[in-house]
Design an enzyme around this catalytic site. Structure first.
Site, short mmCIF file in Angstrom:
data_model
loop_
_atom_site.label_atom_id
_atom_site.label_comp_id
_atom_site.label_asym_id
_atom_site.label_seq_id
_atom_site.Cartn_x
_atom_site.Cartn_y
_atom_site.Cartn_z
N GLY A 13 8.57 -24.23 25.78
CA GLY A 13 7.17 -24.60 26.03
C GLY A 13 6.52 -25.06 24.73
N LYS A 75 6.51 -16.62 27.32
CA LYS A 75 5.38 -15.71 27.24
C LYS A 75 5.90 -14.28 27.43
CE LYS A 75 1.57 -18.34 26.95
NZ LYS A 75 1.06 -19.22 27.99
N TRP A 85 19.26 -14.97 30.79
CA TRP A 85 19.52 -15.80 29.60
C TRP A 85 19.93 -14.93 28.43
CZ3 TRP A 85 20.61 -20.57 30.04
CH2 TRP A 85 19.91 -21.43 30.90
N ASN A 101 3.46 -13.55 20.54
CA ASN A 101 2.36 -12.76 19.98
C ASN A 101 2.58 -11.26 20.21
OD1 ASN A 101 0.40 -14.33 18.63
ND2 ASN A 101 -0.21 -15.27 20.58
N LYS A 178 -2.98 -10.29 12.69
CA LYS A 178 -2.97 -11.36 13.70
C LYS A 178 -3.31 -10.80 15.08
CE LYS A 178 -1.85 -15.40 15.65
NZ LYS A 178 -0.57 -15.83 16.16
N ASN A 182 -6.12 -11.98 17.88
CA ASN A 182 -5.81 -12.26 19.28
C ASN A 182 -6.61 -11.36 20.21
OD1 ASN A 182 -3.96 -14.34 18.99
ND2 ASN A 182 -2.23 -12.96 18.77
N PRO A 257 -0.68 -15.76 34.92
CA PRO A 257 -0.72 -14.40 34.36
C PRO A 257 -1.10 -14.46 32.88
CG PRO A 257 1.32 -14.76 35.57
CD PRO A 257 0.63 -16.09 35.48
N GLU A 259 -1.38 -12.65 28.92
CA GLU A 259 -0.71 -11.67 28.03
C GLU A 259 -1.71 -10.58 27.62
OE1 GLU A 259 0.78 -14.76 25.22
OE2 GLU A 259 2.72 -13.83 25.53
N1 LIG Z 1 0.83 -21.98 22.04
C1 LIG Z 1 0.35 -21.50 20.91
O1 LIG Z 1 -0.42 -22.17 20.22
C2 LIG Z 1 0.78 -20.13 20.42
C3 LIG Z 1 0.42 -19.77 19.10
C4 LIG Z 1 0.85 -18.53 18.62
C5 LIG Z 1 1.60 -17.70 19.42
N2 LIG Z 1 1.90 -18.08 20.70
C6 LIG Z 1 2.72 -17.16 21.51
O2 LIG Z 1 4.00 -17.76 21.68
C7 LIG Z 1 4.57 -17.32 22.93
C8 LIG Z 1 4.96 -18.57 23.74
O3 LIG Z 1 3.75 -19.23 24.08
P1 LIG Z 1 3.69 -20.77 24.52
O4 LIG Z 1 2.28 -21.18 24.36
O5 LIG Z 1 4.75 -21.56 23.86
O6 LIG Z 1 4.04 -20.64 26.08
P2 LIG Z 1 4.39 -21.80 27.12
O7 LIG Z 1 3.97 -23.14 26.60
O8 LIG Z 1 3.89 -21.37 28.44
O9 LIG Z 1 5.99 -21.81 27.13
C9 LIG Z 1 6.76 -20.85 27.78
C10 LIG Z 1 8.08 -21.50 28.13
O10 LIG Z 1 8.94 -20.51 28.67
C11 LIG Z 1 9.54 -21.05 29.84
N3 LIG Z 1 9.96 -19.98 30.72
C12 LIG Z 1 9.21 -19.23 31.58
N4 LIG Z 1 9.98 -18.35 32.24
C13 LIG Z 1 11.24 -18.57 31.82
C14 LIG Z 1 12.49 -17.99 32.16
N5 LIG Z 1 12.60 -17.02 33.08
N6 LIG Z 1 13.60 -18.44 31.53
C15 LIG Z 1 13.52 -19.44 30.61
N7 LIG Z 1 12.37 -20.04 30.26
C16 LIG Z 1 11.24 -19.60 30.86
C17 LIG Z 1 8.47 -21.93 30.44
O11 LIG Z 1 9.05 -22.79 31.39
P3 LIG Z 1 8.24 -23.74 32.40
O12 LIG Z 1 8.44 -25.11 31.80
O13 LIG Z 1 8.89 -23.58 33.72
O14 LIG Z 1 6.81 -23.30 32.38
C18 LIG Z 1 7.97 -22.60 29.19
O15 LIG Z 1 8.81 -23.67 28.83
C19 LIG Z 1 3.50 -16.46 23.60
O16 LIG Z 1 3.74 -15.10 23.32
C20 LIG Z 1 2.20 -16.91 22.92
O17 LIG Z 1 1.21 -15.90 22.92
C21 LIG Z 1 1.51 -19.28 21.22
#
Ligand SMILES: NC(=O)c1ccc[n+]([C@@H]2O[C@H](COP(=O)([O-])OP(=O)(O)OC[C@H]3O[C@@H](n4cnc5c(N)ncnc54)[C@H](OP(=O)(O)O)[C@@H]3O)[C@@H](O)[C@H]2O)c1
Length: 296
Positions: A13, A75, A85, A101, A178, A182, A257, A259
């Site tokens: 993601g 997430k 996996w 996070n 951090k 959050n 959902p 976090e």
């Molecule tokens: N985004 C930010 O700016 C940011 C910054 C700091 C920290 N974080 C943290 O980083 C973490 C990831 O966040 P994100 O924003 O990157 O989330 P995201 O964009 O929603 O990405 C999650 C990815 O995981 C995939 N996924 C879901 N279920 C799965 C499964 N069962 N098996 C394999 N892949 C699966 C999703 O697939 P689909 O394509 O099917 O949805 C998606 O590609 C979180 O803990 C978030 O709090 C995010």
């Protein structure tokens, strides 16, 4: 382990695509493991775009052997669903780097990794998924990991890439700092507003009171954080663009959902277990939980 470690990424993601693209640029393209099959990944950054060739695998039975290094960027609400996996990609020689996070990555992932070493990280860059599943990177990618021997595998894999890696002696304090940021961002969900809301005096007072509650819990867990941290965090939101969002708000607005447990529930849980009063969490957490998980 060979000179060219086998690397996999679970969860391509916003954060996962950024790391996959950083690795691909230096010819260390990871095995891409997702929920939804894609032919490739696309990362847009300030100077252009990076296309990471796929496919994104969506069936763990396609994995033939465990990996040296696994990045997991699902997430935290999706960890249980990623269990197959992790089982296919990990053994006791694997290092799993959690790009997630919170302060509980080790506890959360340990049941699924077949004896692998789990390393938490602090992810410092904002990235955002677009409707076409491409990702927009909003800052220079940067991670902090604990300074333990296994973290060198992550630092080596990302060396020479656009993603910086710092190894910290006092990772615990950095992770809690951090987390506080959050946690207070969770107020945006209840107000359904972005960072501009911290310009209000009443919100500032509430946010500061909540951050003091969080700070007491963080210190009881061993975090070394000075008295000014709550004020600094609020000042950061006040300096930010008024339309700066947060992923938990994006999840609420998209009816996904949230976090809430690893960002806010954790303060209440740790507080209760140590006899620390958490009056603000006791109101905030059930509302976030209900907003995320229903029913109703
Ligand atoms: N985004 C930010 O700016 C940011 C910054 C700091 C920290 N974080 C943290 O980083 C973490 C990831 O966040 P994100 O924003 O990157 O989330 P995201 O964009 O929603 O990405 C999650 C990815 O995981 C995939 N996924 C879901 N279920 C799965 C499964 N069962 N098996 C394999 N892949 C699966 C999703 O697939 P689909 O394509 O099917 O949805 C998606 O590609 C979180 O803990 C978030 O709090 C995010």
């Amino acid at each position: 382990m060979s000179d060219r470690p086998n690397i996999a990424l679970i969860g391509p993601g916003a954060i996962g695509t950024t790391i996959a693209a950083a690795l691909h640029e230096v010819n260390r393209t990871p095995l891409l493991c997702g929920r939804t099959a894609h032919a490739h990944l696309i990362l847009h950054h300030d100077e252009g775009k990076i296309v990471v060739p796929g496919p994104v695998l969506s069936n763990p039975s396609a994995v033939t052997h465990p990996m040296d290094l696994v990045f997991i960027a699902v997430k935290t609400t999706q960890v249980t669903d990623s269990a197959e996996w992790l089982a296919a990609l990990c053994n006791e020689n694997t290092v799993v780097c959690a790009l997630q996070n919170g302060v509980e990555q080790k506890t959360l992932l340990a049941p699924y990794v077949r004896g692998a070493t789990v390393l938490p990280s602090v992810v410092w860059f904002p990235a955002q998924r677009e409707p076409d599943a491409s990702v927009r990177l909003r800052a220079k990618p940067r991670l902090t990991l604990p300074d333990v021997p296994q973290a060198q595998r992550v630092a080596d894999a990302l060396s020479g890439t656009r993603c910086g890696v710092e190894l910290a002696d006092d990772f615990l304090s950095i992770a809690w700092r951090k987390l506080l940021q959050n946690a207070v961002a969770g107020l945006m969900v209840l107000a359904n507003r972005r960072a501009g809301m911290f310009a209000r005096r009443d919100i500032t007072q509430l946010a500061l009171a909540y951050l003091h509650e969080c700070l007491t819990v963080a210190r009881a867990q061993g975090a070394v954080l000075h008295d000014n941290v709550p004020q600094e965090i609020i000042a950061g939101f006040q300096r930010a663009p008024a339309d700066l969002g947060t992923s938990i708000l994006a999840d609420r607005q998209a009816n996904r959902p949230m976090e809430w447990d690893i960002r806010n529930g954790v303060i209440q849980r740790y507080g209760h277990s140590q006899g620390i009063p958490t009056p603000i969490s006791d109101i905030l957490v059930p509302l976030l939980a209900a907003g995320s998980d229903g029913p109703g």
